[in-house]
Design an enzyme around this catalytic site. Structure first.
Site, mmCIF file in Angstrom:
data_model
loop_
_atom_site.group_PDB
_atom_site.id
_atom_site.type_symbol
_atom_site.label_atom_id
_atom_site.label_comp_id
_atom_site.label_asym_id
_atom_site.label_seq_id
_atom_site.Cartn_x
_atom_site.Cartn_y
_atom_site.Cartn_z
ATOM 1 N N MET A 1 10.919 -3.485 6.199
ATOM 2 C CA MET A 1 10.008 -4.011 7.025
ATOM 3 C C MET A 1 10.418 -4.865 7.499
ATOM 4 O O MET A 1 11.051 -6.258 7.509
ATOM 5 C CB MET A 1 9.363 -5.119 5.617
ATOM 6 C CG MET A 1 8.315 -5.808 6.497
ATOM 7 S SD MET A 1 7.566 -6.656 4.882
ATOM 8 C CE MET A 1 8.333 -7.168 3.934
ATOM 9 N N PRO A 2 9.924 -5.095 9.214
ATOM 10 C CA PRO A 2 10.545 -5.444 10.136
ATOM 11 C C PRO A 2 10.173 -7.577 9.714
ATOM 12 O O PRO A 2 7.870 -7.348 9.811
ATOM 13 C CB PRO A 2 9.739 -5.392 11.683
ATOM 14 C CG PRO A 2 9.526 -4.095 11.129
ATOM 15 C CD PRO A 2 9.346 -3.963 9.717
ATOM 16 N N LEU A 3 10.322 -8.961 10.549
ATOM 17 C CA LEU A 3 10.539 -9.517 10.249
ATOM 18 C C LEU A 3 10.302 -10.084 11.400
ATOM 19 O O LEU A 3 11.214 -10.588 12.221
ATOM 20 C CB LEU A 3 10.358 -10.723 8.790
ATOM 21 C CG LEU A 3 10.081 -11.823 8.903
ATOM 22 C CD1 LEU A 3 8.286 -12.187 8.893
ATOM 23 C CD2 LEU A 3 10.783 -13.029 7.704
ATOM 24 N N VAL A 41 5.638 -7.737 10.010
ATOM 25 C CA VAL A 41 5.471 -8.799 9.578
ATOM 26 C C VAL A 41 5.283 -10.427 10.613
ATOM 27 O O VAL A 41 6.609 -10.297 10.885
ATOM 28 C CB VAL A 41 5.487 -9.757 8.379
ATOM 29 C CG1 VAL A 41 5.908 -10.616 8.080
ATOM 30 C CG2 VAL A 41 5.223 -8.713 7.151
#
EC number: 5.3.2.-
Length: 68
Positions: A1-3, A41
């Site tokens: 999940m990229p943040l 995100v």
């Protein structure tokens, strides 16, 4: 999940501009890195000018000098 955490100097973008930025960053990561948009995100943080410095001076101080 990229943040992705983006810090913006105040005065910041409008609510609409922030929504567009979030959508654009999400689209970029989704397209370029084949990530589901639902997994991206994006956090936008507004930062006061006295909390950002360049060359040992706060942005607030730099702006004050420039306005004289």
């Amino acid at each position: 999940m990229p943040l992705v955490n983006i810090k913006l100097a105040k005065p910041s973008l409008s609510k609409e501009q922030k929504a567009e930025l979030i959508a654009d960053i999400t689209e970029l990561l989704s397209t370029k890195y084949n990530k589901s948009k639902e997994r991206v995100v994006v956090v936008l943080e507004d930062v006061e000018n006295y909390d950002i410095g360049f060359g040992g001076e706060s942005v607030e101080a730099i702006k004050a000098k420039a306005s004289k």
